[in-house]
Design a protein around this motif. Structure first.
Motif, mmCIF file in Angstrom:
data_model
loop_
_atom_site.group_PDB
_atom_site.id
_atom_site.type_symbol
_atom_site.label_atom_id
_atom_site.label_comp_id
_atom_site.label_asym_id
_atom_site.label_seq_id
_atom_site.Cartn_x
_atom_site.Cartn_y
_atom_site.Cartn_z
ATOM 1 N N MET A 1 23.888 16.199 25.814
ATOM 2 C CA MET A 1 24.388 14.877 25.429
ATOM 3 C C MET A 1 25.912 14.860 25.415
ATOM 4 O O MET A 1 26.538 13.870 25.764
ATOM 5 N N LEU B 1 27.009 14.734 28.896
ATOM 6 C CA LEU B 1 26.787 13.385 29.427
ATOM 7 C C LEU B 1 27.936 12.468 29.039
ATOM 8 O O LEU B 1 28.459 11.715 29.855
ATOM 9 N N ALA B 2 28.341 12.527 27.780
ATOM 10 C CA ALA B 2 29.427 11.668 27.316
ATOM 11 C C ALA B 2 30.708 11.974 28.084
ATOM 12 O O ALA B 2 31.466 11.078 28.445
ATOM 13 N N GLN C 1 30.249 11.270 32.249
ATOM 14 C CA GLN C 1 30.150 9.902 32.754
ATOM 15 C C GLN C 1 31.415 9.544 33.492
ATOM 16 O O GLN C 1 31.385 8.849 34.489
ATOM 17 N N ARG D 1 31.302 11.163 37.057
ATOM 18 C CA ARG D 1 30.238 10.702 37.937
ATOM 19 C C ARG D 1 30.389 9.241 38.312
ATOM 20 O O ARG D 1 29.917 8.807 39.339
ATOM 21 N N HIS D 2 31.012 8.465 37.414
ATOM 22 C CA HIS D 2 31.064 7.033 37.702
ATOM 23 C C HIS D 2 32.487 6.534 37.803
ATOM 24 O O HIS D 2 32.763 5.369 37.579
ATOM 25 N N TYR E 1 33.315 1.291 34.470
ATOM 26 C CA TYR E 1 33.044 2.480 33.676
ATOM 27 C C TYR E 1 32.690 2.100 32.239
ATOM 28 O O TYR E 1 31.711 2.585 31.658
ATOM 29 N N ARG F 1 29.205 0.671 31.893
ATOM 30 C CA ARG F 1 28.144 1.683 31.913
ATOM 31 C C ARG F 1 28.043 2.369 30.564
ATOM 32 O O ARG F 1 26.961 2.610 30.053
ATOM 33 N N PHE F 2 29.187 2.709 30.036
ATOM 34 C CA PHE F 2 29.221 3.388 28.741
ATOM 35 C C PHE F 2 28.553 2.512 27.685
ATOM 36 O O PHE F 2 27.691 2.956 26.918
ATOM 37 N N LEU G 1 24.670 1.996 28.207
ATOM 38 C CA LEU G 1 23.885 3.169 27.825
ATOM 39 C C LEU G 1 23.683 3.182 26.313
ATOM 40 O O LEU G 1 22.649 3.569 25.791
ATOM 41 N N ARG H 1 41.705 5.516 30.248
ATOM 42 C CA ARG H 1 40.265 5.455 30.028
ATOM 43 C C ARG H 1 39.882 5.979 28.650
ATOM 44 O O ARG H 1 39.044 5.412 27.963
ATOM 45 N N LEU I 1 21.745 15.668 34.424
ATOM 46 C CA LEU I 1 22.224 14.595 33.552
ATOM 47 C C LEU I 1 21.651 13.242 33.979
ATOM 48 O O LEU I 1 21.404 12.372 33.137
ATOM 49 N N GLU J 1 19.522 10.758 31.540
ATOM 50 C CA GLU J 1 19.738 9.310 31.380
ATOM 51 C C GLU J 1 18.435 8.538 31.532
ATOM 52 O O GLU J 1 18.173 7.589 30.788
ATOM 53 N N MET K 1 21.859 7.754 20.014
ATOM 54 C CA MET K 1 23.102 7.629 20.776
ATOM 55 C C MET K 1 24.317 7.632 19.857
ATOM 56 O O MET K 1 25.346 8.209 20.177
ATOM 57 N N ARG L 1 24.488 9.175 17.134
ATOM 58 C CA ARG L 1 24.621 10.545 16.656
ATOM 59 C C ARG L 1 25.159 11.469 17.747
ATOM 60 O O ARG L 1 26.127 12.190 17.540
ATOM 61 N N GLU L 2 24.517 11.471 18.899
ATOM 62 C CA GLU L 2 24.790 12.508 19.894
ATOM 63 C C GLU L 2 25.734 12.062 21.006
ATOM 64 O O GLU L 2 26.296 12.894 21.697
ATOM 65 N N HIS L 3 25.880 10.793 21.198
ATOM 66 C CA HIS L 3 26.754 10.319 22.271
ATOM 67 C C HIS L 3 28.112 9.924 21.712
ATOM 68 O O HIS L 3 29.142 10.298 22.237
#
Lengths: 65, 198
Positions: free
Chosen positions: A53, A56-57, A60, A63-64, B21, B24-25, B28, B61, B125, B129, B144, B146-148
């Motif tokens: 995770m 992933l954060a 991103q 990748r994008h 970008y 997308r963030f 998700l 960003r 990855l 997703e 999300m 919590r972990e993202h």
């Protein structure tokens, strides 16, 4: 907590990622892990999931972009 | 006179370039295209108004993502206040089939081999997703956060007005579901590793 089952162990492992486990809980986990390869693997997987995770954060971005 | 397009400020152009970008963030995280759109719009407006605060920072960003996180939390907080967002607290019978009656594994978890190399990591990855997209809304939201976004459970409880116990249950469910999904779609079956089961 006395001898937890694998099911209870999964719950504890997950909570251990979100709160500090008590002494008894940690001991119960250690003892269980000594005897149970499945739960050891489960614990590793939870660590890998957390890392994924985070990747992933971060990823991103690339990748994008 | 070359027909130059009307001069948009450089900063505004740079902000626009980050929009995909950011979308997308946010998507998700929020799983609602409209809410994601709103959060990004608010972020870009705030950034425009706060251009001076950006001066000197190196990465646009990163700065924008920081603003966006706050907007996402605002959005989740608003949604949590809506009456429809009641507690979805059933028991964990969903995972019972994984265990025998005595609570031991039916199918012992097998070690996961870390993805090797950049390409495999990227594919992995991607699968992650897909698995996230299959989680139930509220479960996903908590996971999300919590972990993202990396909030701690106290913050999450406060934002969503739920108890810590409820929070842990949702996180547990998310992890169990993701584990199964990843096991099935990436680590286990079909990769030939199913052979060393047992």
């Amino acid at each position: 907590m006395m001898m937890p089952s694998c099911k209870e162990v999964t719950r504890l492992v997950s909570e251990g990622l979100d709160r500090e486990l008590g002494f008894g809980e940690r001991v119960a986990l250690r003892v269980h892990f000594m005897m149970c390869k499945g739960c050891r693997n489960f614990e590793d997987q939870m660590g890998q999931l957390r890392k994924a995770m985070q990747d992933l954060a971060r990823d991103q971005d690339e990748r994008h972009a | 006179m070359k027909g130059r397009p009307p001069e948009k400020s450089d900063f505004r152009t740079q902000l626009e370039q980050q929009r995909p970008y950011l979308l997308r963030f946010a998507a998700l995280q929020l799983r609602d295209p409209n809410a994601a759109e709103d959060a990004v719009q608010e972020t870009l407006l705030a950034a425009l108004a706060g251009e001076a605060n950006f001066a000197g920072r190196s990465n646009l960003r990163t700065w924008l993502t920081g603003i966006l996180k706050h907007k996402i939390i605002d959005s989740i907080r608003r949604a949590a206040r809506e009456p429809s967002a009641g507690a979805e607290l059933e028991d964990d019978a969903a995972f019972d089939p994984l265990f025998r009656a005595n609570g031991h594994w039916k199918d012992r978890p097998q070690a996961w081999e870390e993805p090797q190399g950049a390409l495999e990591q990227k594919q992995f990855l991607g699968v992650l997703e897909q698995c996230l997209a299959r989680l139930p809304q509220k479960t996903a939201r908590v996971f999300m956060l919590r972990e993202h976004l990396g909030l701690d459970t106290d913050e999450i409880c406060k934002e969503l007005a739920i108890t810590p116990t409820h929070c842990w249950v949702l996180l547990y469910r998310a992890r169990m579901a993701l584990r199964l999904c990843l096991d099935e779609r990436w680590f286990g079956k079909g990769s030939g590793k199913a052979a060393d089961k047992r």
